[in-house]
Design an enzyme around this catalytic site. Structure first.
Site, mmCIF file in Angstrom:
data_model
loop_
_atom_site.group_PDB
_atom_site.id
_atom_site.type_symbol
_atom_site.label_atom_id
_atom_site.label_comp_id
_atom_site.label_asym_id
_atom_site.label_seq_id
_atom_site.Cartn_x
_atom_site.Cartn_y
_atom_site.Cartn_z
ATOM 1 C CB SER A 19 -1.049 -0.372 1.529
ATOM 2 O OG SER A 19 -0.196 0.093 2.261
ATOM 3 C CE LYS A 21 2.661 -1.174 5.978
ATOM 4 N NZ LYS A 21 2.066 -1.640 4.490
ATOM 5 C CD GLU A 89 7.936 -4.157 7.581
ATOM 6 O OE1 GLU A 89 6.833 -4.521 8.428
ATOM 7 O OE2 GLU A 89 8.152 -4.070 6.552
ATOM 8 C CB CYS A 183 -10.763 -6.310 -2.625
ATOM 9 S SG CYS A 183 -11.968 -7.953 -2.656
#
Length: 194
Positions: A19, A21, A89, A183
Site C-alpha cells: 500500500s 507505507k 515495520e 480486497c
C-alpha cells in the site's frame, strides 16, 4: 498575534502490504531532511528483506536506518539535536514500542511510525491498534487487489500458491511464503473460525 509551533507528536502510517507505507515514511523523512531537520530512522532487526541497513520500499526507494532488536535502543541513537524519528515495520516490535514512541513524542520529537494494521488473517496486528488510538494523525493506505483491482485493505499470505491457513504463525522469519494485496471479498483464510 503569535503562531505557536506544536512540539512533539506521533504520526502513524498503516495499511496492507504493497500500500506504500514504507514509501510514505521515506517521503516524509526526506522532506524533513530538505527542511534541514535532524532525522533518525529505525526498523526491527528481524526485517532483513532487502537490506539490514536501510528501510526499502517495494518500489526500491530507500533511506539509511538503524536496525534494532528492542525499542529502548532508540534512545542510544537520538540526541537533543534530533528533530524527527522514523520507525518502519512497527508491528514487529513488542508492546514496549508503544511507551517508547509516546515518550519520544512527549519529549518533543516528531515521531513517524509505519506498519501493517492487519495480519494475514485480517485481524488487528500487534501494537498497531494501540498506536492508532494514541497517534495525533493516522494515515491508512490501501493497495490494489491482485484479483479484481478494487482497493485492497488486506494482506493475503500464499504458501505454494495457496492461501495460508488460519492456524499458521502470524510472524514467519525466513520462510518461503509470498504475499498479495487483496480486497475484503477476495481475502481467503482457510480455517478461520469466524
Amino acid at each position: 498575534m503569535y503562531i505557536m509551533k506544536q512540539s512533539g507528536w506521533l504520526e502513524l502510517i498503516c495499511g496492507s502490504m504493497f500500500s506504500g507505507k514504507s514509501e510514505e515514511l521515506i517521503r516524509r523523512i526526506k522532506r524533513a531532511t530538505f527542511a534541514k531537520q535532524e532525522v533518525k530512522v529505525f526498523k526491527p532487526a528481524i526485517d532483513n528483506r532487502y537490506s539490514s541497513e536501510s528501510v526499502v520500499s517495494h518500489n526500491g526507494t530507500s533511506i539509511v536506518c538503524h536496525a534494532i532488536a528492542s525499542p529502548e535502543e532508540i534512545f542510544q541513537y537520538i540526541s537533543k539535536e534530533t528533530d524527527v524519528i522514523g520507525v518502519d515495520e512497527v508491528q514487529f516490535f513488542d508492546e514496549t514500542i508503544v511507551g517508547t514512541l509516546t515518550s519520544l513524542a512527549d519529549q518533543g520529537y516528531r515521531v513517524i511510525a509505519a506498519g501493517l494494521d492487519l495480519d494475514f488473517r485480517g485481524e488487528p496486528f500487534g501494537v498497531v491498534p494501540d498506536l492508532m488510538a494514541l497517534a495525533e494523525t493516522v494515515t491508512k493506505l490501501q493497495a490494489v487487489c491482485s484479483v479484481c483491482g478494487s482497493p485492497a485493505s488486506r494482506t493475503q499470505r500464499l504458501i505454494n500458491g495457496k492461501p495460508a491457513s488460519y492456524d499458521d504463525p502470524v510472524i514467519l522469519v525466513g520462510a518461503s511464503e509470498a504475499y498479495e494485496a487483496r480486497c475484503r471479498h477476495h481475502h481467503e483464510v482457510p480455517g478461520n473460525p469466524k
